[in-house]
Design an enzyme around this catalytic site. Sequence first.
Site, PDB file in Angstrom:
ATOM      1  N   ASP A 103      -7.833  -2.296  -7.543  1.00 30.89           N
ATOM      2  CA  ASP A 103      -7.493  -3.605  -6.842  1.00 30.89           C
ATOM      3  C   ASP A 103      -7.616  -3.477  -5.240  1.00 30.89           C
ATOM      4  O   ASP A 103      -7.336  -3.875  -4.358  1.00 30.89           O
ATOM      5  CB  ASP A 103      -6.056  -3.347  -6.831  1.00 30.89           C
ATOM      6  CG  ASP A 103      -5.222  -1.976  -6.362  1.00 30.89           C
ATOM      7  OD1 ASP A 103      -5.907  -1.326  -5.887  1.00 30.89           O
ATOM      8  OD2 ASP A 103      -4.188  -1.713  -6.881  1.00 30.89           O
ATOM      9  N   GLU A 147      -8.928  -0.205 -15.059  1.00 34.17           N
ATOM     10  CA  GLU A 147      -7.391  -0.322 -14.557  1.00 34.17           C
ATOM     11  C   GLU A 147      -6.989  -1.705 -14.349  1.00 34.17           C
ATOM     12  O   GLU A 147      -6.747  -2.240 -13.279  1.00 34.17           O
ATOM     13  CB  GLU A 147      -7.343   0.622 -13.225  1.00 34.17           C
ATOM     14  CG  GLU A 147      -5.810   0.978 -13.102  1.00 34.17           C
ATOM     15  CD  GLU A 147      -5.478   1.955 -11.807  1.00 34.17           C
ATOM     16  OE1 GLU A 147      -5.912   3.103 -11.775  1.00 34.17           O
ATOM     17  OE2 GLU A 147      -5.342   1.298 -10.694  1.00 34.17           O
ATOM     18  N   GLU A 206      -3.611  -5.672  -2.453  1.00 39.43           N
ATOM     19  CA  GLU A 206      -3.901  -5.166  -3.759  1.00 39.43           C
ATOM     20  C   GLU A 206      -3.439  -6.042  -4.827  1.00 39.43           C
ATOM     21  O   GLU A 206      -4.251  -6.402  -5.895  1.00 39.43           O
ATOM     22  CB  GLU A 206      -3.414  -3.771  -3.797  1.00 39.43           C
ATOM     23  CG  GLU A 206      -4.208  -2.670  -3.051  1.00 39.43           C
ATOM     24  CD  GLU A 206      -3.495  -2.652  -1.685  1.00 39.43           C
ATOM     25  OE1 GLU A 206      -2.655  -3.476  -1.257  1.00 39.43           O
ATOM     26  OE2 GLU A 206      -4.043  -2.132  -0.789  1.00 39.43           O
ATOM     27  N   HIS A 243      -0.005   5.191   3.622  1.00 37.11           N
ATOM     28  CA  HIS A 243      -1.157   4.425   4.103  1.00 37.11           C
ATOM     29  C   HIS A 243      -1.080   3.077   3.955  1.00 37.11           C
ATOM     30  O   HIS A 243      -1.945   2.233   4.526  1.00 37.11           O
ATOM     31  CB  HIS A 243      -2.481   5.047   3.708  1.00 37.11           C
ATOM     32  CG  HIS A 243      -2.882   4.560   2.395  1.00 37.11           C
ATOM     33  ND1 HIS A 243      -3.237   3.394   1.839  1.00 37.11           N
ATOM     34  CD2 HIS A 243      -2.623   5.355   1.278  1.00 37.11           C
ATOM     35  CE1 HIS A 243      -3.471   3.621   0.491  1.00 37.11           C
ATOM     36  NE2 HIS A 243      -2.847   4.572   0.152  1.00 37.11           N
ATOM     37  N   ARG A 258      -1.013  -0.832   3.712  1.00 37.71           N
ATOM     38  CA  ARG A 258      -1.178  -1.796   5.071  1.00 37.71           C
ATOM     39  C   ARG A 258       0.345  -2.573   5.311  1.00 37.71           C
ATOM     40  O   ARG A 258       0.785  -2.599   6.204  1.00 37.71           O
ATOM     41  CB  ARG A 258      -2.234  -3.035   4.536  1.00 37.71           C
ATOM     42  CG  ARG A 258      -3.482  -2.482   5.154  1.00 37.71           C
ATOM     43  CD  ARG A 258      -4.568  -4.083   4.893  1.00 37.71           C
ATOM     44  NE  ARG A 258      -5.544  -4.156   5.537  1.00 37.71           N
ATOM     45  CZ  ARG A 258      -6.663  -3.322   5.693  1.00 37.71           C
ATOM     46  NH1 ARG A 258      -6.847  -2.339   4.683  1.00 37.71           N
ATOM     47  NH2 ARG A 258      -7.846  -3.422   6.489  1.00 37.71           N
ATOM     48  N   HIS A 309      -4.095  10.184   5.984  1.00 41.33           N
ATOM     49  CA  HIS A 309      -5.241   9.087   5.755  1.00 41.33           C
ATOM     50  C   HIS A 309      -6.019   8.965   7.494  1.00 41.33           C
ATOM     51  O   HIS A 309      -5.488   9.092   8.019  1.00 41.33           O
ATOM     52  CB  HIS A 309      -4.348   7.826   5.392  1.00 41.33           C
ATOM     53  CG  HIS A 309      -5.452   6.798   4.784  1.00 41.33           C
ATOM     54  ND1 HIS A 309      -6.176   5.974   5.588  1.00 41.33           N
ATOM     55  CD2 HIS A 309      -5.640   6.276   3.571  1.00 41.33           C
ATOM     56  CE1 HIS A 309      -6.978   5.209   4.875  1.00 41.33           C
ATOM     57  NE2 HIS A 309      -6.389   5.348   3.740  1.00 41.33           N
TER      58      HIS A 309
HETATM   59  C1  UD1 Z   1      -7.995   1.109   0.948  1.00 39.36           C
HETATM   60  C2  UD1 Z   1      -7.625  -0.036   0.139  1.00 39.36           C
HETATM   61  C3  UD1 Z   1      -6.550   0.209  -0.765  1.00 39.36           C
HETATM   62  C4  UD1 Z   1      -6.304   1.494  -0.935  1.00 39.36           C
HETATM   63  C5  UD1 Z   1      -6.751   2.621   0.186  1.00 39.36           C
HETATM   64  C6  UD1 Z   1      -6.933   4.071  -0.422  1.00 39.36           C
HETATM   65  C7  UD1 Z   1      -8.088  -2.423   0.811  1.00 39.36           C
HETATM   66  C8  UD1 Z   1      -8.033  -3.893   1.565  1.00 39.36           C
HETATM   67  N1  UD1 Z   1      -7.419  -1.374   0.925  1.00 39.36           N
HETATM   68  O1  UD1 Z   1      -6.706   0.699   2.192  1.00 39.36           O
HETATM   69  O2  UD1 Z   1      -6.203  -0.579  -1.644  1.00 39.36           O
HETATM   70  O3  UD1 Z   1      -5.041   1.886  -1.678  1.00 39.36           O
HETATM   71  O4  UD1 Z   1      -8.091   2.206   0.715  1.00 39.36           O
HETATM   72  O5  UD1 Z   1      -6.922   4.817   0.445  1.00 39.36           O
HETATM   73  O6  UD1 Z   1      -9.053  -2.688   0.137  1.00 39.36           O
HETATM   74  N2  UD1 Z   1     -11.175   5.294   7.817  1.00 39.36           N
HETATM   75  C9  UD1 Z   1     -12.086   6.094   8.120  1.00 39.36           C
HETATM   76  N3  UD1 Z   1     -12.741   6.990   7.310  1.00 39.36           N
HETATM   77  C10 UD1 Z   1     -12.341   6.932   5.923  1.00 39.36           C
HETATM   78  C11 UD1 Z   1     -11.611   5.835   5.382  1.00 39.36           C
HETATM   79  C12 UD1 Z   1     -10.899   4.944   6.338  1.00 39.36           C
HETATM   80  O7  UD1 Z   1     -12.307   6.542   9.265  1.00 39.36           O
HETATM   81  O8  UD1 Z   1     -13.069   7.723   5.230  1.00 39.36           O
HETATM   82  C13 UD1 Z   1     -10.407   4.437   8.693  1.00 39.36           C
HETATM   83  C14 UD1 Z   1     -11.222   3.290   9.248  1.00 39.36           C
HETATM   84  O9  UD1 Z   1     -10.937   2.948  10.795  1.00 39.36           O
HETATM   85  C15 UD1 Z   1     -11.031   2.172   8.518  1.00 39.36           C
HETATM   86  C16 UD1 Z   1      -9.296   2.355   8.292  1.00 39.36           C
HETATM   87  O10 UD1 Z   1      -9.092   3.638   7.936  1.00 39.36           O
HETATM   88  O11 UD1 Z   1     -11.201   0.755   9.173  1.00 39.36           O
HETATM   89  C17 UD1 Z   1      -8.701   1.420   7.080  1.00 39.36           C
HETATM   90  O12 UD1 Z   1      -9.693   1.543   5.928  1.00 39.36           O
HETATM   91  P1  UD1 Z   1      -9.552   0.218   5.166  1.00 39.36           P
HETATM   92  O13 UD1 Z   1     -10.417   0.656   3.665  1.00 39.36           O
HETATM   93  O14 UD1 Z   1      -9.717  -0.770   5.655  1.00 39.36           O
HETATM   94  O15 UD1 Z   1      -7.862   0.239   4.344  1.00 39.36           O
HETATM   95  P2  UD1 Z   1      -7.027   1.515   3.921  1.00 39.36           P
HETATM   96  O16 UD1 Z   1      -5.667   1.532   4.000  1.00 39.36           O
HETATM   97  O17 UD1 Z   1      -7.687   2.804   3.792  1.00 39.36           O
HETATM   98  N1  UDP Z   2      -5.913  12.340  -2.551  1.00 36.25           N
HETATM   99  C1  UDP Z   2      -6.763  13.470  -2.247  1.00 36.25           C
HETATM  100  N2  UDP Z   2      -6.791  14.040  -0.945  1.00 36.25           N
HETATM  101  C2  UDP Z   2      -5.651  13.768  -0.085  1.00 36.25           C
HETATM  102  C3  UDP Z   2      -4.694  12.675  -0.259  1.00 36.25           C
HETATM  103  C4  UDP Z   2      -4.816  12.125  -1.504  1.00 36.25           C
HETATM  104  O1  UDP Z   2      -7.690  13.635  -2.825  1.00 36.25           O
HETATM  105  O2  UDP Z   2      -5.619  14.245   0.945  1.00 36.25           O
HETATM  106  C5  UDP Z   2      -6.051  11.832  -3.766  1.00 36.25           C
HETATM  107  C6  UDP Z   2      -4.947  11.690  -4.674  1.00 36.25           C
HETATM  108  O3  UDP Z   2      -4.609  12.754  -5.654  1.00 36.25           O
HETATM  109  C7  UDP Z   2      -5.061  10.353  -5.484  1.00 36.25           C
HETATM  110  C8  UDP Z   2      -6.034   9.523  -4.578  1.00 36.25           C
HETATM  111  O4  UDP Z   2      -6.545  10.511  -3.444  1.00 36.25           O
HETATM  112  O5  UDP Z   2      -5.786  10.726  -6.347  1.00 36.25           O
HETATM  113  C9  UDP Z   2      -5.044   8.735  -3.936  1.00 36.25           C
HETATM  114  O6  UDP Z   2      -5.923   8.266  -2.763  1.00 36.25           O
HETATM  115  P1  UDP Z   2      -4.985   7.151  -1.799  1.00 36.25           P
HETATM  116  O7  UDP Z   2      -3.629   7.633  -1.315  1.00 36.25           O
HETATM  117  O8  UDP Z   2      -5.988   6.923  -0.401  1.00 36.25           O
HETATM  118  O9  UDP Z   2      -4.956   5.690  -2.512  1.00 36.25           O
HETATM  119  P2  UDP Z   2      -3.908   4.810  -3.683  1.00 36.25           P
HETATM  120  O10 UDP Z   2      -3.668   5.854  -4.692  1.00 36.25           O
HETATM  121  O11 UDP Z   2      -2.790   4.506  -2.523  1.00 36.25           O
HETATM  122  O12 UDP Z   2      -4.646   3.632  -3.924  1.00 36.25           O
END
Ligand code: UD1
Ligand code: UDP
Length: 375
Positions: free
Chosen positions: A95, A117, A131, A208, A210, A241
Amino acid sequence: MKVLTVFGTRPEAIKMAPLIKKMKEEPGIEAVLCVTAQHRQMLDQVLELFDLVPDYDLNIMKQNQTISQITSNVIMGLEEVFQKEKPDIVLVHGDTTTTFATALAAFYQQVKVGHVEAGLRTYDKYSPYPEEMNRVLTGHIADLHFAPTERNRQNLLREAISDSDIFITGNTVIDALLEVAGKPYDFEDETLRNIDFENRRVITVTCHRRENLGENMEQIFGAIRDLANEFEDTEIIYPMHMNPKVRDTANRILGNTGRIHLIEPLQYQPFVNLMAKSYLIITDSGGMQEEAPSLGKPVLVVRRETERPEAVEAGTVKLAGVSKETIYGMAKELLSEQSAYEKMAHAVNPYGDGHACERIIKILVEYGEQQTNHN
Ligand code: UD1
Ligand code: UDP
């Protein structure tokens, strides 16, 4: 049968890695991998662990990116990949905005879509945001739906998705979990090495979403800070995160002092080991609601709703909401009352048996054969 898999974030990568690895061994499938890198560092951690080298990398991540930026960059970036590869089907997961934008890009090129999924729903379009709408829209574009549970299948049937296109496979997260959980592991992280897991009660935290940014996150972190102050035998471990907005709030409210440890995101293998050694998990993650029941660890979900009611019914997951008092009260009960804790701390597995990937591959191969006969 050429299968192009596209993903971009940490959870998609964890849940698709075992599938890609198995597809590469399947003679009936040519597996191509494109990452959008909606996440950069957190995605690369998973690619490294599972030894995956993408064929294409759109490298789209920007600091503080907006959903519109992700959507447009994914759609534009994939145009060339689709034209060059001409896949028979594109596989997406779950999602995220990468998921929906990829499904839309495939539809624009009239390429079939398989949704792994599929069928999770809260029926509230702003929670989780974005999502819920990402998965609804992806579901209506997809041709094949790989639903983890019977309830997910029922959700899709209610939306008039054809029964013959839905397959109950279990969740591939259990395949990933079993691949890493059984292996012995010593923590490399200095903080984790210094924790006395035998004599301290560890609370693992992640947060984390939004819709939790801002006021909700202040409430959640406030509750965690109060728990740490009240229960002196606990250690709070929060692999943060990388979203800067999350980090600012965590640093401001929790700090990195005493028994609260704010650390960098962990590799999947150490993270699973950390969950397995924890007393309690407090999270707004989707994937952890599926993993923790298998490990027999109680989870308080800091959200208003969940699309994973199976884990709640099974007893290991409870919805704690987003108010400081409720979260604190529910965690306090689990830390103070042994009977309340034991009711939640048992291993159950509503999400599969670790063979979801095999089922998906069999369905894909059969689908490929049907398409060939049809043409
Ligand atoms: C995204 C997904 C969410 C998922 C989550 C898992 C969308 C809109 N959101 O949310 O569904 O649950 O990932 O973690 O698709 N950033 C870094 N390095 C990284 C990752 C993120 O610097 O490796 C920072 C960046 O500034 C980025 C911000 O985190 O802009 C947010 O990342 P983004 O993918 O937009 O949203 P998430 O909250 O991570
Ligand atoms: N996870 C990881 N390292 C971390 C935190 C989470 O590998 O430091 C794993 C966790 O076991 C799960 C996935 O990342 O499988 C969850 O990812 P996230 O919380 O980013 O996204 P969401 O599940 O909310 O989509």
